[in-house]
Design an enzyme around this catalytic site. Structure first.
Site, mmCIF file in Angstrom:
data_model
loop_
_atom_site.group_PDB
_atom_site.id
_atom_site.type_symbol
_atom_site.label_atom_id
_atom_site.label_comp_id
_atom_site.label_asym_id
_atom_site.label_seq_id
_atom_site.Cartn_x
_atom_site.Cartn_y
_atom_site.Cartn_z
ATOM 1 N N ASN A 9 20.526 45.941 42.811
ATOM 2 C CA ASN A 9 21.604 44.990 42.902
ATOM 3 C C ASN A 9 22.387 45.125 44.358
ATOM 4 O O ASN A 9 23.006 45.934 44.667
ATOM 5 C CB ASN A 9 22.834 45.285 41.746
ATOM 6 C CG ASN A 9 23.928 44.363 41.628
ATOM 7 O OD1 ASN A 9 24.102 43.704 42.572
ATOM 8 N ND2 ASN A 9 24.771 44.479 40.612
ATOM 9 N N LYS A 16 23.156 48.757 44.980
ATOM 10 C CA LYS A 16 23.314 49.681 43.551
ATOM 11 C C LYS A 16 21.952 49.567 42.812
ATOM 12 O O LYS A 16 21.281 48.488 43.006
ATOM 13 C CB LYS A 16 24.387 48.928 42.731
ATOM 14 C CG LYS A 16 25.911 49.294 43.254
ATOM 15 C CD LYS A 16 26.935 49.090 42.041
ATOM 16 C CE LYS A 16 26.894 47.425 41.711
ATOM 17 N NZ LYS A 16 27.825 47.067 41.013
ATOM 18 N N ARG A 91 19.042 41.222 41.399
ATOM 19 C CA ARG A 91 20.309 40.273 41.084
ATOM 20 C C ARG A 91 20.036 39.464 42.327
ATOM 21 O O ARG A 91 20.054 39.716 43.532
ATOM 22 C CB ARG A 91 21.556 40.951 40.898
ATOM 23 C CG ARG A 91 22.876 39.921 41.047
ATOM 24 C CD ARG A 91 24.102 40.617 41.176
ATOM 25 N NE ARG A 91 25.163 39.855 41.724
ATOM 26 C CZ ARG A 91 26.006 39.925 42.543
ATOM 27 N NH1 ARG A 91 25.797 40.963 43.499
ATOM 28 N NH2 ARG A 91 27.093 39.162 42.840
ATOM 29 N N HIS A 179 28.805 35.458 38.807
ATOM 30 C CA HIS A 179 29.031 36.508 37.998
ATOM 31 C C HIS A 179 28.291 36.484 36.679
ATOM 32 O O HIS A 179 28.693 36.998 35.766
ATOM 33 C CB HIS A 179 30.604 36.908 37.866
ATOM 34 C CG HIS A 179 31.121 37.433 39.121
ATOM 35 N ND1 HIS A 179 32.175 36.911 39.498
ATOM 36 C CD2 HIS A 179 30.646 38.289 39.963
ATOM 37 C CE1 HIS A 179 32.780 37.391 40.691
ATOM 38 N NE2 HIS A 179 31.465 38.300 40.933
ATOM 39 N N HIS A 206 36.590 38.899 35.429
ATOM 40 C CA HIS A 206 35.681 39.814 36.360
ATOM 41 C C HIS A 206 36.382 39.875 37.564
ATOM 42 O O HIS A 206 36.425 39.088 38.333
ATOM 43 C CB HIS A 206 34.279 39.305 36.536
ATOM 44 C CG HIS A 206 33.343 40.261 37.245
ATOM 45 N ND1 HIS A 206 32.258 41.001 36.711
ATOM 46 C CD2 HIS A 206 33.425 40.361 38.802
ATOM 47 C CE1 HIS A 206 31.598 41.449 37.800
ATOM 48 N NE2 HIS A 206 32.319 41.241 38.764
ATOM 49 N N LEU A 207 37.119 41.115 37.657
ATOM 50 C CA LEU A 207 38.068 41.166 38.827
ATOM 51 C C LEU A 207 37.507 42.385 39.936
ATOM 52 O O LEU A 207 37.210 43.568 39.415
ATOM 53 C CB LEU A 207 39.301 41.498 38.395
ATOM 54 C CG LEU A 207 40.332 40.553 37.347
ATOM 55 C CD1 LEU A 207 41.544 41.186 37.159
ATOM 56 C CD2 LEU A 207 40.080 39.128 38.029
ATOM 57 N N GLY A 210 34.644 40.476 44.589
ATOM 58 C CA GLY A 210 34.510 39.276 44.128
ATOM 59 C C GLY A 210 35.199 38.982 42.840
ATOM 60 O O GLY A 210 34.798 39.754 41.965
ATOM 61 N N ARG A 239 37.950 36.780 50.495
ATOM 62 C CA ARG A 239 37.738 35.630 50.214
ATOM 63 C C ARG A 239 39.026 34.617 49.731
ATOM 64 O O ARG A 239 39.626 35.427 48.980
ATOM 65 C CB ARG A 239 36.444 35.084 49.390
ATOM 66 C CG ARG A 239 35.179 35.518 49.901
ATOM 67 C CD ARG A 239 34.159 35.350 48.890
ATOM 68 N NE ARG A 239 33.695 36.569 48.250
ATOM 69 C CZ ARG A 239 32.806 37.090 47.076
ATOM 70 N NH1 ARG A 239 32.291 35.759 46.527
ATOM 71 N NH2 ARG A 239 32.748 38.039 46.842
ATOM 72 N N ASP A 281 41.135 46.372 50.080
ATOM 73 C CA ASP A 281 41.058 47.483 49.034
ATOM 74 C C ASP A 281 42.364 47.262 47.891
ATOM 75 O O ASP A 281 43.322 47.760 48.496
ATOM 76 C CB ASP A 281 40.985 48.764 49.215
ATOM 77 C CG ASP A 281 40.513 49.716 48.096
ATOM 78 O OD1 ASP A 281 40.974 49.488 47.090
ATOM 79 O OD2 ASP A 281 39.618 50.653 48.528
ATOM 80 N N MET A 282 42.120 46.946 46.642
ATOM 81 C CA MET A 282 43.582 46.795 45.726
ATOM 82 C C MET A 282 44.038 48.119 45.598
ATOM 83 O O MET A 282 45.347 48.189 45.542
ATOM 84 C CB MET A 282 42.901 46.318 44.461
ATOM 85 C CG MET A 282 44.003 46.007 43.654
ATOM 86 S SD MET A 282 45.181 44.734 44.054
ATOM 87 C CE MET A 282 44.571 43.188 43.579
ATOM 88 N N GLY A 326 35.578 46.216 39.025
ATOM 89 C CA GLY A 326 36.076 47.316 39.476
ATOM 90 C C GLY A 326 37.740 47.208 39.394
ATOM 91 O O GLY A 326 38.094 48.408 38.919
ATOM 92 N N HIS A 330 39.718 49.417 36.274
ATOM 93 C CA HIS A 330 40.255 50.555 36.685
ATOM 94 C C HIS A 330 41.822 50.350 36.765
ATOM 95 O O HIS A 330 42.369 51.483 37.142
ATOM 96 C CB HIS A 330 39.342 51.144 38.001
ATOM 97 C CG HIS A 330 37.948 51.598 37.736
ATOM 98 N ND1 HIS A 330 37.542 52.293 36.750
ATOM 99 C CD2 HIS A 330 36.683 50.825 38.026
ATOM 100 C CE1 HIS A 330 36.383 52.483 36.497
ATOM 101 N NE2 HIS A 330 35.695 51.384 37.405
ATOM 102 N N GLU A 377 25.757 44.704 35.265
ATOM 103 C CA GLU A 377 24.581 43.686 35.582
ATOM 104 C C GLU A 377 23.298 44.178 35.608
ATOM 105 O O GLU A 377 22.242 43.667 35.332
ATOM 106 C CB GLU A 377 25.043 43.293 37.089
ATOM 107 C CG GLU A 377 26.193 42.351 37.289
ATOM 108 C CD GLU A 377 26.924 42.246 38.532
ATOM 109 O OE1 GLU A 377 27.489 41.300 38.926
ATOM 110 O OE2 GLU A 377 26.521 43.239 39.325
#
Length: 396
Positions: A9, A16, A91, A179, A206-207, A210, A239, A281-282, A326, A330, A377
């Protein structure tokens, strides 16, 4: 040890991978690995299901991708001992209008995937590069492509079509969605938890770096936020998400930006990074008290809540909300803030369950079932690859 499938992936700065046992009940994970290319010297780490490190090595040459992949393949050979690696599943972000199911990769398929690069310039080259390297390293080893767009292939015209002249739809200019391998995993996981869940009007969020949403019912995609490319919909790490197309025309004309310059801004310099001026990075932004960081998080939450409400329109209601990816898996803070903006829809979370990232985080008073489901995935790709191999090995 039985025969196995290796899943790759490829992301923008990581690869990954997972090694899966092929059992009658389905693929079972043996180990997972990460080739992290963030630093000047990439690092390859492989761990078993309990998190025990099986292999860890700094890679001296980040430009030698074939050498990095050869290290992975050689390690897999040693780990499997006398058993066979049956295939490698990949993928692939964009399959376009024609590549809508898992397929064995040959030169023609590779050429077709390469032709779709303009629709996913950030991702498609990274997906295809390992395939070419492995063709050179192990030409006899079957490789299988699994497409992120395939899950959304049967979107209805009201979700699929853009309001532009119809002739462009015939040229493939339509909403594809992405996704899909993650959403396929979540759909199957919901069915495993309870068959009644598949019937619910569900939005999967899916957060991550991306981000996108999928309106899901009866295991199928009804609507999704990403479009022709992976730029559309939610605000993301770098993005922009949905943007007034007039902005792009203005930037081209008034600031003399070329398509390449616009592409760089929209894919690499926008989103959380662009608004905050601090980080993509959140985790960094949530911890920061910088005003622009706070605004970036606020905007991410607002956009996500608005788009979830829009997905509820497509579903004609909302029974279940699933967080994954991600950030979705989390960040208790982001989950809580999005649900707070959806309180008018009947969403309410249990603070302790949310803090613990429990399977179900809905409060007793919530009219919506709210869940946190880790995605995989790689598992979806392993299942699809195993099924395709079964068909090839047993022509019946």
């Amino acid at each position: 040890m039985p025969d196995a499938i290796l899943v790759l992936n490829a992301g923008s700065t990581t690869i990954k991978f997972g090694l899966f046992d092929i059992l009658p009940t389905g693929p079972q994970s043996l180990c997972k690995g990460l080739l992290d290319e963030h630093d000047a010297t990439p690092r390859l780490t492989i761990k078993d299901g309990d998190g025990v490190v099986l292999f860890d090595k700094q890679q001296p040459d980040r430009d030698d991708e074939a050498g990095l992949l050869d290290d992975i393949l050689n390690w897999v050979d040693g780990y499997l001992a006398s058993d066979d690696l049956l295939a490698i599943g990949h993928r692939i972000v964009h399959g376009g209008p024609d590549l809508v199911a898992p397929v064995f990769i040959d030169d023609a398929v590779l050429e077709a995937m390469q032709a779709l690069t303009p629709l996913a310039p950030l991702h498609q080259p990274r997906c295809l590069s390992p395939i070419r390297s492995i063709m050179s390293l192990r030409p006899e080893l079957p490789q299988i492509a699994c497409f992120d767009t395939a899950f959304h292939h049967d979107l209805g015209p009201l979700s699929r079509r853009f309001a532009i002249p119809r002739r462009f739809d015939g040229l493939g200019v339509r909403r594809y969605g992405f996704h899909g391998l993650s959403y396929q995993f979540i759909a199957q996981r919901l069915a495993e938890i309870s068959p009644t869940l598949t019937e619910k009007r569900t939005v999967v969020a899916h957060l991550g770096s991306g981000s996108s949403l999928c309106a899901l019912r009866n295991g199928a995609s009804v609507d999704t936020t990403m479009g022709l490319t992976a730029l559309d919909g939610l605000m993301m790490a770098t993005r922009c998400g949905t943007i007034d197309p007039g902005v792009l025309l203005y930037l081209q004309r008034a600031h003399d930006l070329s398509p390449d310059e616009l592409e760089k801004i929209l894919y690499y310099e926008s989103g959380l990074l662009g608004v905050s001026g601090l980080s993509a990075d959140m985790r960094v932004l949530v911890a920061s008290d910088e005003p622009h960081a706070i605004e970036a998080v606020d905007l991410f939450v607002e956009r996500a809540a608005k788009e979830i409400a829009a997905m509820a329109v497509s579903l004609q209601g909302l029974d279940c909300l699933v967080f994954t990816g991600g950030i979705g898996e989390h960040s208790a803070t982001i989950r809580a803030r999005i649900c707070a903006r959806l309180a008018w829809l009947g969403a309410a979370i249990d603070p302790q369950a949310n803090a613990d990232a429990a399977d179900r985080i809905a409060a007793a008073s919530s009219h919506i079932d709210i869940r946190v489901i880790p995605t995989s995935e790689e598992t979806t790709i392993a299942r699809a690859s195993a099924n395709l191999l079964d068909g090839r090995l047993d022509p019946r």
